[in-house]
Scaffold this motif. Structure first.
Motif, PDB file in Angstrom:
ATOM      1  N   HIS A  97       0.776  -1.164  -0.035  1.00 56.73           N
ATOM      2  CA  HIS A  97       0.086  -0.003   0.107  1.00 56.73           C
ATOM      3  C   HIS A  97       0.913   1.070   0.011  1.00 56.73           C
ATOM      4  O   HIS A  97       1.801   1.263   0.820  1.00 56.73           O
ATOM      5  CB  HIS A  97      -0.907  -0.111   1.000  1.00 56.73           C
ATOM      6  CG  HIS A  97      -1.685   1.363   1.552  1.00 56.73           C
ATOM      7  ND1 HIS A  97      -2.418   1.884   0.591  1.00 56.73           N
ATOM      8  CD2 HIS A  97      -1.641   2.146   2.626  1.00 56.73           C
ATOM      9  CE1 HIS A  97      -2.660   3.092   1.243  1.00 56.73           C
ATOM     10  NE2 HIS A  97      -2.331   3.314   2.340  1.00 56.73           N
ATOM     11  N   HIS A 123       0.220  -4.781   3.280  1.00 58.03           N
ATOM     12  CA  HIS A 123      -1.101  -4.542   3.592  1.00 58.03           C
ATOM     13  C   HIS A 123      -1.737  -6.091   3.959  1.00 58.03           C
ATOM     14  O   HIS A 123      -3.219  -5.810   3.930  1.00 58.03           O
ATOM     15  CB  HIS A 123      -1.903  -3.381   2.918  1.00 58.03           C
ATOM     16  CG  HIS A 123      -2.832  -2.552   3.444  1.00 58.03           C
ATOM     17  ND1 HIS A 123      -3.969  -3.034   4.304  1.00 58.03           N
ATOM     18  CD2 HIS A 123      -2.773  -1.468   3.809  1.00 58.03           C
ATOM     19  CE1 HIS A 123      -4.640  -2.094   4.828  1.00 58.03           C
ATOM     20  NE2 HIS A 123      -4.021  -0.996   4.444  1.00 58.03           N
ATOM     21  N   LEU A 143     -10.413   2.086   2.123  1.00 57.58           N
ATOM     22  CA  LEU A 143     -10.332   1.798   3.398  1.00 57.58           C
ATOM     23  C   LEU A 143     -10.262   2.997   4.543  1.00 57.58           C
ATOM     24  O   LEU A 143      -9.380   3.915   4.062  1.00 57.58           O
ATOM     25  CB  LEU A 143      -9.456   0.615   3.646  1.00 57.58           C
ATOM     26  CG  LEU A 143      -9.302  -0.076   4.787  1.00 57.58           C
ATOM     27  CD1 LEU A 143     -10.781  -1.234   4.599  1.00 57.58           C
ATOM     28  CD2 LEU A 143      -8.042  -0.854   4.808  1.00 57.58           C
ATOM     29  N   HIS A 179      -4.664   2.880  12.225  1.00 54.05           N
ATOM     30  CA  HIS A 179      -3.276   2.467  11.789  1.00 54.05           C
ATOM     31  C   HIS A 179      -2.444   2.010  13.204  1.00 54.05           C
ATOM     32  O   HIS A 179      -1.198   1.762  13.193  1.00 54.05           O
ATOM     33  CB  HIS A 179      -2.550   3.573  11.409  1.00 54.05           C
ATOM     34  CG  HIS A 179      -1.692   3.179  10.138  1.00 54.05           C
ATOM     35  ND1 HIS A 179      -0.518   2.540  10.003  1.00 54.05           N
ATOM     36  CD2 HIS A 179      -2.200   3.380   8.933  1.00 54.05           C
ATOM     37  CE1 HIS A 179      -0.075   2.229   8.894  1.00 54.05           C
ATOM     38  NE2 HIS A 179      -1.022   2.807   8.046  1.00 54.05           N
ATOM     39  N   MET A 226      -6.637  -2.550  14.022  1.00 50.01           N
ATOM     40  CA  MET A 226      -7.151  -2.795  12.816  1.00 50.01           C
ATOM     41  C   MET A 226      -7.387  -4.314  12.595  1.00 50.01           C
ATOM     42  O   MET A 226      -8.360  -4.684  12.262  1.00 50.01           O
ATOM     43  CB  MET A 226      -5.986  -2.378  11.719  1.00 50.01           C
ATOM     44  CG  MET A 226      -6.404  -2.573  10.395  1.00 50.01           C
ATOM     45  SD  MET A 226      -5.035  -2.260   9.335  1.00 50.01           S
ATOM     46  CE  MET A 226      -5.675  -2.517   7.804  1.00 50.01           C
TER      47      MET A 226
END
Ligand code: C2O
Ligand code: CU
Length: 529
Positions: free
Chosen positions: A121, A165, A506, A510, A515
């Motif tokens: 990502h 990711h 999304l 973080h 998450m």
């Protein structure tokens, strides 16, 4: 990706020895409670600030550049520290810097030579949704042995970063992250006011500092580092959504919090204790690009004897630089700052969070010349070391404004969870079992964040820049351009963005344990017909 090495910048990716272990100390939430909350004093006009109606995205006309990132698994032996089975990208731990010019068309081959599925990502870069690297939203994870070709335009300019990711809570600490710096096209300002005023502040030296944390061993490892022989990382079981393999060591998502014991603090992949001193050249202009790449930990940095002049947050230019005596970076936040030293000698950039004593970077100043590096002719007056404010979004925003900018749609986002269960939610839903929020293309959208929990949540929106427009109901004088914002316990905040990049995006915390335990949702819109 080595073709930009001729830039007049010097970077410090170096090596040496020694690992310091940490002792358990007073909790981080306690520290946060001691923060001075600057009260908005004199409301001032919001400078007529409005959300851009049609931001120029993406810029065209750059050259095409091909980049190859080969991901392998390999043992990394930290100087004086543990060995563990980590990831390398092009042989490097952590991943190498990507440096591009805004407008470049980047074609990035990611070659997965590991035993784990993965994606990348490009955090803070406005890619098309299919290039965004979110597993099962943008793409299928890249299986072992295969290659995926990412292709997008490098924009917007600034300090971005890239990271894994899939199974982030393990893959990122184990090396799958790197800086992604997008320079303005030649001749264009980076957006620093000094430059527009015809007095360029060319960086004589620049240091990219990626701070991250790693557990020292598999038995006591808050972020899940694996040692040799412990088998492959990843697999679908570790994807977001399930409490999965965090096992018994979970810090209950941070409840009661505190700094986990025995974390290793790494700077550009080296234990902080063995990171070589930064050198501030004669005349004292050292530009720092700080990136918090930790999966879970915030950093609160000070440099007694110096202060920081902050001109970009999350890579985005501020209308004017703001002096701070310290800097706070939640996971995934970035700060660009000039280190302004008052006198020659050696001092340290160090963490103010109890338990993070091991995070210490020494700085050597060649010559006492504090005044000359203070932009005192800029009208703002000079800011001598020791007089700058403590970090806060309030100070960054220049205090309170009078009104919120106009928007077309308001979406509440309530952040909660963690009460005795390792599940974190947005509007009561835990990812991936979420109802996507539908918005309209071209709309100006306001997310009303409310942190209904007792820990911080650094919230990140993919694919867009947003502006923090209010905190605790009070409009900010100068909305802060960001892609990740730290929402403190019981805090309310509004963040506004323009829906100018259609797709399914999304929005997530973080703090990667949060998450993984559900704190993510989707925002969805289609191109206008
Ligand atoms: Cu930097 Cu979804 O992440
Ligand atoms: Cu969180």
């Amino acid at each position: 990706m080595d073709d930009d090495r001729s830039r007049p910048t010097r970077r410090a990716f170096l090596k040496a020895a020694g690992v310091a272990l940490l002792s358990l100390a007073a909790g981080y939430p306690l520290v946060r409670a001691l923060f001075r909350e600057p009260q908005p004093i004199e409301p001032a006009a919001t400078d007529g600030w409005a959300l851009p109606s049609a931001p120029p995205w993406p810029p065209a006309g750059g050259r095409e550049r091909r980049i190859r990132l080969v991901v392998t698994r390999d043992v990394v032996r930290l100087p004086g520290g543990p060995s563990f089975l980590a990831f390398r990208v092009n042989g490097r731990f952590p991943a190498p810097e990507i440096r591009a010019t805004e407008g470049d068309r980047l074609i990035i081959d990611v070659v997965n030579r590991t035993d784990a599925p993965l994606t990348f990502h490009w955090h803070g870069v406005h890619t098309p949704p299919a290039m965004d690297g979110v597993p099962f939203v943008s793409q299928e994870p890249i299986p072992p042995g295969e290659t995926f070709v990412y292709s997008f335009i490098a924009a917007p300019r600034g300090t971005r970063w890239y990271h894994a990711h899939v199974d982030e809570v393990r893959q990122i600490p184990l090396g799958l992250f790197g800086p992604f710096i997008i320079d303005p096209p030649a001749g264009e300002a980076e957006g620093r006011p000094e430059e527009s005023g015809g007095r360029p502040w060319e960086a004589e030296a620049e240091a990219i500092l990626m701070l991250h944390t790693l557990g020292p061993d598999p038995e006591n490892n808050p972020v899940g580092a694996l040692t040799e022989g412990s088998g492959p990382v990843g697999g679908m079981g570790g994807m977001m959504g399930g409490p999965g393999r965090m096992g018994g060591m979970v810090r209950m998502g941070g409840m009661g919090g505190g700094v986990p014991p025995n974390l290793l603090y790494l700077v550009n992949g080296l234990p902080a204790a063995s990171f070589p001193p930064l050198r501030v050249p004669e005349g004292g202009r050292l530009r720092l690009r700080l990136i918090n790449a930790s999966a879970t930990e915030p950093f609160w940095l000070e440099a007694p004897g110096a202060h920081f002049l902050v001109d970009h947050v999350d890579g985005n230019a501020l209308p004017e630089p703001v002096p701070f005596g310290d800097l706070f970076l939640a996971p995934a936040e970035r700060i660009d700052a000039w280190l302004v030293a008052g006198r020659s000698g050696t001092f340290a950039i160090r963490s103010k969070i109890p338990g993070q004593e091991a995070l210490r970077i020494s700085v050597e100043v060649a010559k006492a010349d504090g005044e000359s590096i203070t932009p005192s002719d800029r009208g703002g007056g000079s800011h001598l070391p020791g007089t700058a404010e403590s970090w806060s979004y309030w100070a960054l925003a220049g205090g309170a404004g009078t009104a919120l900018p106009a928007v077309d749609r308001v979406v509440p986002m309530v952040l909660s969870g963690g009460m005795m269960t390792p599940v974190w939610t947005i509007n009561g839903e835990a990812y991936p079992r979420v109802t996507p929020t539908r918005i309209g293309a071209g709309e100006r959208v306001r997310l009303e964040l409310f942190n209904h929990s007792m820990v911080d949540h650094p919230m990140h929106l993919h694919g867009h820049t947003f502006w923090v427009t209010s905190i605790q109901g009070v409009p900010l004088r100068r909305p802060i351009p960001k892609d990740t914002v730290n929402v403190r316990p019981m805090e309310r905040m509004t963040i506004d963005f323009v829906a100018n990049n259609p797709g399914r995006w999304l929005f997530h915390c973080h703090q990667l344990v949060h998450m993984e335990q559900g704190m993510a949702t989707l925002i969805d819109y289609r191109k206008q017909a």
